[in-house]
Write a protein that holds these residues in place. Sequence first.
Motif, PDB file in Angstrom:
ATOM      1  N   ASN A 225       5.521  13.752  44.693  1.00  0.00           N
ATOM      2  CA  ASN A 225       6.596  13.723  45.690  1.00  0.00           C
ATOM      3  C   ASN A 225       7.518  14.926  45.547  1.00  0.00           C
ATOM      4  N   GLU A 226       7.808  15.296  44.298  1.00  0.00           N
ATOM      5  CA  GLU A 226       8.766  16.365  44.031  1.00  0.00           C
ATOM      6  C   GLU A 226       8.112  17.733  44.000  1.00  0.00           C
ATOM      7  N   SER A 227       6.830  17.817  44.372  1.00  0.00           N
ATOM      8  CA  SER A 227       6.075  19.073  44.290  1.00  0.00           C
ATOM      9  C   SER A 227       6.182  19.621  42.867  1.00  0.00           C
ATOM     10  N   PHE A 228       6.517  20.894  42.693  1.00  0.00           N
ATOM     11  CA  PHE A 228       6.586  21.464  41.344  1.00  0.00           C
ATOM     12  C   PHE A 228       7.867  21.059  40.613  1.00  0.00           C
ATOM     13  N   GLY A 229       8.797  20.437  41.340  1.00  0.00           N
ATOM     14  CA  GLY A 229       9.988  19.922  40.692  1.00  0.00           C
ATOM     15  C   GLY A 229       9.659  18.805  39.719  1.00  0.00           C
ATOM     16  N   PHE A 230       8.521  18.157  39.909  1.00  0.00           N
ATOM     17  CA  PHE A 230       8.102  17.075  39.018  1.00  0.00           C
ATOM     18  C   PHE A 230       7.898  17.590  37.593  1.00  0.00           C
ATOM     19  N   TYR A 231       7.360  18.788  37.465  1.00  0.00           N
ATOM     20  CA  TYR A 231       7.023  19.329  36.144  1.00  0.00           C
ATOM     21  C   TYR A 231       8.210  20.006  35.474  1.00  0.00           C
ATOM     22  N   TYR A 289      22.662  36.045  45.253  1.00  0.00           N
ATOM     23  CA  TYR A 289      23.505  35.119  46.021  1.00  0.00           C
ATOM     24  C   TYR A 289      23.868  33.896  45.181  1.00  0.00           C
ATOM     25  N   THR A 290      22.894  33.293  44.532  1.00  0.00           N
ATOM     26  CA  THR A 290      23.162  32.094  43.729  1.00  0.00           C
ATOM     27  C   THR A 290      24.036  32.420  42.514  1.00  0.00           C
ATOM     28  N   TYR A 291      23.853  33.617  41.959  1.00  0.00           N
ATOM     29  CA  TYR A 291      24.702  34.024  40.835  1.00  0.00           C
ATOM     30  C   TYR A 291      26.141  34.196  41.297  1.00  0.00           C
ATOM     31  N   HIS A 305      14.153  30.651  41.078  1.00  0.00           N
ATOM     32  CA  HIS A 305      14.442  31.297  42.358  1.00  0.00           C
ATOM     33  C   HIS A 305      13.285  32.197  42.790  1.00  0.00           C
ATOM     34  N   SER A 306      12.683  32.892  41.857  1.00  0.00           N
ATOM     35  CA  SER A 306      11.543  33.752  42.178  1.00  0.00           C
ATOM     36  C   SER A 306      10.361  32.918  42.661  1.00  0.00           C
ATOM     37  N   PHE A 307      10.177  31.756  42.038  1.00  0.00           N
ATOM     38  CA  PHE A 307       9.105  30.839  42.457  1.00  0.00           C
ATOM     39  C   PHE A 307       9.269  30.454  43.919  1.00  0.00           C
ATOM     40  N   ASN A 308      10.477  30.078  44.321  1.00  0.00           N
ATOM     41  CA  ASN A 308      10.720  29.684  45.703  1.00  0.00           C
ATOM     42  C   ASN A 308      10.546  30.857  46.663  1.00  0.00           C
ATOM     43  N   ALA A 309      10.996  32.037  46.242  1.00  0.00           N
ATOM     44  CA  ALA A 309      10.844  33.229  47.081  1.00  0.00           C
ATOM     45  C   ALA A 309       9.371  33.533  47.329  1.00  0.00           C
ATOM     46  N   VAL A 310       8.579  33.525  46.258  1.00  0.00           N
ATOM     47  CA  VAL A 310       7.144  33.795  46.386  1.00  0.00           C
ATOM     48  C   VAL A 310       6.459  32.699  47.193  1.00  0.00           C
ATOM     49  N   SER A 311       6.832  31.442  46.958  1.00  0.00           N
ATOM     50  CA  SER A 311       6.215  30.324  47.647  1.00  0.00           C
ATOM     51  C   SER A 311       6.395  30.414  49.157  1.00  0.00           C
ATOM     52  N   ILE A 312       7.579  30.769  49.598  1.00  0.00           N
ATOM     53  CA  ILE A 312       7.850  30.839  51.037  1.00  0.00           C
ATOM     54  C   ILE A 312       7.270  32.106  51.647  1.00  0.00           C
ATOM     55  N   LEU A 313       7.436  33.243  50.976  1.00  0.00           N
ATOM     56  CA  LEU A 313       6.921  34.497  51.532  1.00  0.00           C
ATOM     57  C   LEU A 313       5.404  34.475  51.643  1.00  0.00           C
ATOM     58  N   THR A 314       4.729  33.812  50.702  1.00  0.00           N
ATOM     59  CA  THR A 314       3.273  33.719  50.752  1.00  0.00           C
ATOM     60  C   THR A 314       2.795  32.592  51.659  1.00  0.00           C
ATOM     61  N   SER A 321      12.915  21.815  41.993  1.00  0.00           N
ATOM     62  CA  SER A 321      14.191  21.101  42.109  1.00  0.00           C
ATOM     63  C   SER A 321      15.301  22.002  42.633  1.00  0.00           C
ATOM     64  N   THR A 322      15.194  23.304  42.415  1.00  0.00           N
ATOM     65  CA  THR A 322      16.213  24.243  42.882  1.00  0.00           C
ATOM     66  C   THR A 322      16.205  24.368  44.396  1.00  0.00           C
ATOM     67  N   TYR A 323      15.039  24.268  45.008  1.00  0.00           N
ATOM     68  CA  TYR A 323      14.896  24.479  46.451  1.00  0.00           C
ATOM     69  C   TYR A 323      15.771  23.511  47.251  1.00  0.00           C
ATOM     70  N   ASN A 324      15.834  22.264  46.816  1.00  0.00           N
ATOM     71  CA  ASN A 324      16.584  21.247  47.555  1.00  0.00           C
ATOM     72  C   ASN A 324      18.094  21.465  47.514  1.00  0.00           C
ATOM     73  N   SER A 325      18.566  22.313  46.601  1.00  0.00           N
ATOM     74  CA  SER A 325      20.005  22.544  46.468  1.00  0.00           C
ATOM     75  C   SER A 325      20.489  23.760  47.251  1.00  0.00           C
ATOM     76  N   TYR A 326      19.557  24.483  47.866  1.00  0.00           N
ATOM     77  CA  TYR A 326      19.954  25.684  48.598  1.00  0.00           C
ATOM     78  C   TYR A 326      20.767  25.336  49.840  1.00  0.00           C
TER      79      TYR A 326
END
Length: 480
Positions: A225-231, A289-291, A305-314, A321-326
């Motif tokens: 359910n949490e995608s990679f946030g689970f791990y 931005y987050t900093y 943050h890099s994981f989310n950037a790569v995930s969306i761009l690709t 878990s970070t993605y849901n807080s953006y």
Amino acid sequence: MQIKSVMKILGLLLIIFSITIIIPIIVSIIYQDNQAWYFFITLIITLATGLMFWIPAVNYKVELKLRDGFIIVSLIWLILSFFGALPFIMSESLKLSNTNAVFESISGLTTTGSTILNKISGLPESILFYRQFLQWLGGLGIVVLVVAIFPILGSGGMLLYKAEAGSIKKKVTPRITETAKWLWVVYVTLTIFCSTMYFIAGMNIFDSICHSLSTISTGGFSTRNESFGFYDNQWIELVAIFFMIAGSLNFSLHYLALKNKSISPYRNDTETFFFIFLIILLSTLIILYTYNQDGVLRSREIIAHSFNAVSILTSTGFTNSTYNSYLGFVPLILILFSFIGGCAGSTTGGMKTIRVVLLAKNSYRQLKKLIHPNSKIKIKFSNTVISDKTIEIICVFFTMYIFFFLTALLLLMFSGLDFLTSFSAVAAAINNVGAGHGEVLYSCESLSDFNKWILCFIMIIGRLEIFTLLVIFTPDFWKK
């Protein structure tokens, strides 16, 4: 139109797809999750339909014309979407409506990754595997698989290859059958390596196999359910980053790198350079931005943050878990970058990096021509002069891309959805990226059937890069 040729190839495609159903049947038997019967019924129905198409034309020599290629590719993506939905419809563990089942199937085959399932963890293992497997089949393309298996298609194989791949995949060997075979060899090899690295990084064997299927295909479905946030594991995310990028590069470069045992094909490719630059740029923007907002900059946050950037761009669509807080800037910049996508010849969605770069170069050329109206300025890419015809096609593609995006956006908003939900849902569909915001942050289950069918159409439009599907709706296509 060569009706019997079309029937024969459609039959072959359905027969091949039915054979692939054996794999989730084996998974169901291994885990004893009581789903094998539903997959077996799907296999029989799909195989019988394929034989009904194939047997009447079995002795007919395949002689395809370009319009036949467009018809076959468009039909097979539509047909497979319905046959692929059968296990979802029949499974008592899911209890999905026909619309939801087809939506899930199309999302899988087009490697979009949007889902209508609110609860994924705890579903039968074979269903979880099947979702990932659909993405893997759709990533490189079932048509490319058939071209690789059946050399009897001859020149027709090239027409099918071009109709499905468009400008994405180039020949890497003189014969199209050999090209398709080598692309699948590379595809399978990357999947095996990815699965192995996930297992080493901390995933269990089942999750590592499933996630490797959706990583290399840049699909985005997860078994959690949490995608990679689970791990919540930085090593798993680093593995994902590497293989998402690998799935987003031109597969002909992977072939040449393996053949020559050298990384020079990547180093000398201009599109790869621009794509890596975009990854660094997007990651840096999000990190800064987050900093600025939190005042925290640790290695764990940088990786997340890099994981989310790569995930969306690709156009993969995995989240942590970070993605849901953006909030604010980050969701918007991620959506905008998703329109770019990966490289030509990859499994990614979006408009592709090379098209965006050439659009930018053409815009700059037009500005220069305002100053020097009579000048003849050529556009170059990788030391190759790009013809004006190619630039014109790319401009038309961009126009149609935005047209379909805006039309679908307005239709969703007309149905009552808010702007953020509509904007992100359509962007996720046409760019085959999956991850959304607003009401579709976690799933699309709450959307109306009307909205789901719109998104289904847009997902296929995005996967076939508009022209292949759109051309069959033009009057000139049907003229003799």
